[in-house]
Write a protein that holds these residues in place. Structure first.
Motif, PDB file in Angstrom:
ATOM      1  N   ASN A   3      10.644   7.325   9.155  1.00 39.54           N
ATOM      2  CA  ASN A   3      12.086   7.134   8.772  1.00 39.54           C
ATOM      3  C   ASN A   3      12.267   7.348   7.350  1.00 39.54           C
ATOM      4  O   ASN A   3      13.259   8.093   6.730  1.00 39.54           O
ATOM      5  CB  ASN A   3      12.773   6.156   9.263  1.00 39.54           C
ATOM      6  N   GLN A  22      11.881  10.463  15.777  1.00 40.52           N
ATOM      7  CA  GLN A  22      13.194  10.500  14.897  1.00 40.52           C
ATOM      8  C   GLN A  22      13.614  11.679  14.570  1.00 40.52           C
ATOM      9  O   GLN A  22      14.924  11.951  14.303  1.00 40.52           O
ATOM     10  CB  GLN A  22      12.827   9.399  13.791  1.00 40.52           C
ATOM     11  N   ARG A  68      15.842   9.200   5.954  1.00 33.20           N
ATOM     12  CA  ARG A  68      16.801   8.253   6.873  1.00 33.20           C
ATOM     13  C   ARG A  68      17.022   7.103   5.935  1.00 33.20           C
ATOM     14  O   ARG A  68      17.898   6.302   6.213  1.00 33.20           O
ATOM     15  CB  ARG A  68      16.401   7.985   8.106  1.00 33.20           C
ATOM     16  N   ILE A 108      18.876   2.639  11.830  1.00 32.88           N
ATOM     17  CA  ILE A 108      17.691   2.612  12.738  1.00 32.88           C
ATOM     18  C   ILE A 108      17.388   0.943  12.447  1.00 32.88           C
ATOM     19  O   ILE A 108      17.758   0.298  11.588  1.00 32.88           O
ATOM     20  CB  ILE A 108      16.351   3.420  12.590  1.00 32.88           C
TER      21      ILE A 108
END
Ligand SMILES: *Cc1c(COP(=O)(O)O)cnc(C)c1O
Length: 410
Positions: free
Chosen positions: A140, A117, A145, A126
């Motif tokens: 993540n 990632q 994110r 995602i």
């Protein structure tokens, strides 16, 4: 004043396995004579096969002689002898053309699936299945994110795709547009597999939306059904949109040795803010070689032996042992009246808890009454509530004994 990366504070406490350990220890302290059998952890139990040990011994000898000594593996992407063996055996033999330049050797699919990632923009959306291998989600979160935790163990900003009895544990295409899609088949924890037709839908979605599929095939060696694809690249159009992760951990008992690889086809592109197409493979190699200096020669020599004719034959016997366990678990539990999934093309059995009992409650019943430990499905995501994961990685004797005890709780 040094500031911490607050993304790490968003992580919910590594809840699942510590909590299992805590409950197991508490029970063992209260019942010192109880002989607890674990069907919980996804780790292999059979030793490495002779072909691997022989190859590694030979490699150790080579390291001890000036003429054959090896230092850094050039660039850290893996020796050609191993990448050639992978190309021939894992891909060409299944009709898939992969070049050795598209293969990068690493020390684990956990690191690869977790690190991948990093090379993609933080504003990608995602999508993960629910239940899910927690690595995809947590990495993540760490990178920033996502937002913080919301309800039912989920994080803000991630698209969760439920895997249920209704969809046979293969997620439906998301309604919203997503950019990075994590798929794992054969699946941990459900033991489910995806057919070519099902994967084709995902590949078509990714091509249509310029999305990328991160395909974790760590369990492909456990597939017994000849119709089930072992690689996402068996699907037309996948080379434009997919990255595949493989590992020697479960297929050849390398959980303690560490060797894996990632395949990124040349055709795979991601985009700049102004819409320019960029090849993904060179970016991954750049990252890999900056942060990693290669898997040891001895280990790579052992991994290459997995593809020798003796290695294949010997490892197949080990997989057969695990899959005989899986079959026995499924058959026995069905006879006892349980509903079970998986276990046919994966070393995991996804048991539906009886009478709608919660998955942690079932954990306690099994531990207290049968002295058997498994993994509550809720620990892998909210759609795992009402399910329980058993692994087939135990020794046959332990599995048989655990099943006798299951009979005593129904
Ligand atoms: C075990 C496992 C892996 C393999 O991890 P390694 O780091 O290669 O040992 C990858 N993905 C899933 C889903 C797994 O369960």
């Amino acid at each position: 004043m040094t500031k911490i990366n607050e993304n790490f504070l968003k992580l919910q406490a590594g809840y699942l396995f510590p909590e299992i350990g805590r409950r197991k220890r508490a029970f063992q302290e209260a019942n010192p004579d109880a002989d607890i059998i674990s069907m919980g952890i996804g780790d292999v139990t059979q030793p490495l096969v002779p072909a691997i040990i022989e190859a590694m011994k030979k490699a150790v000898e080579e390291m001890g002689r000036g003429e054959t000594f090896k230092g850094y593996d050039d660039g850290g992407i893996g020796y050609e002898f191993l990448r050639e063996a992978i190309k021939e055996n894992d891909y060409k033999a299944r009709g898939v053309d992969i070049d050795i330049d598209e293969i990068v050797i690493s020390d684990g699919a956990k690191c690869d699936t977790g690190n991948m990632q990093e090379i993609f923009s933080l504003d990608n959306v995602i999508a993960v299945s629910d239940p899910v291998y927690p690595v995809y989600v947590d990495t993540n979160v760490m990178s920033g994110r996502t937002g913080g935790p919301v309800e039912r163990g989920r994080y803000e900003g991630i698209v969760y795709m439920p895997c249920t009895e209704q969809n046979n544990f293969v997620p439906d295409l998301p309604k919203e547009k997503v950019d990075l899609i994590y798929l794992c088949f054969p699946n941990n924890p459900t033991g489910g597999v995806a057919t070519k037709e099902q994967l084709k839908k995902w590949v078509d979605y990714a091509n249509e939306h310029k999305a990328i599929i991160l395909f974790d095939a760590a369990y492909e060696a456990f597939i017994s059904d000849p119709e089930i694809p072992h690689s996402i690249f068996e699907i037309d159009g996948a080379k434009e949109v997919a990255i595949e992760f493989r590992s020697f951990s479960k297929t050849a008992g390398f959980t303690g040795l560490r060797c894996a690889f990632t395949v990124i086809p040349k055709q795979l592109k991601a985009y700049t803010n102004d819409g320019r197409a960029i090849e993904v493979a060179p970016i991954w190699k750049r990252r890999h070689c900056t942060k990693f200096n290669g898997v040891s020669y001895v280990t790579q020599a052992g991994a290459a032996a997995v593809y020798s004719s003796e290695g294949k034959e010997q490892n197949q016997k080990i997989i057969d042992i695990y899959m005989a366990n899986a079959r026995l678990i499924c058959e026995t539990l069905r006879k006892l009246g349980f509903t079970v999934y998986g276990g046919l093309n994966a070393p995991y059995i996804w048991l539906k808890t009886p009478n709608g009992v919660g998955s942690w409650e079932f954990f306690d019943i099994l531990l207290n009454k049968a002295h058997v430990v498994g993994t509550p499905g809720a620990g892998f995501g909210s759609a795992g509530e009402g399910f329980f994961r058993l692994t087939a990685f135990g020794t046959p004797d332990n599995v048989k004994e655990a099943l006798r005890r299951f009979a005593s709780i129904v």
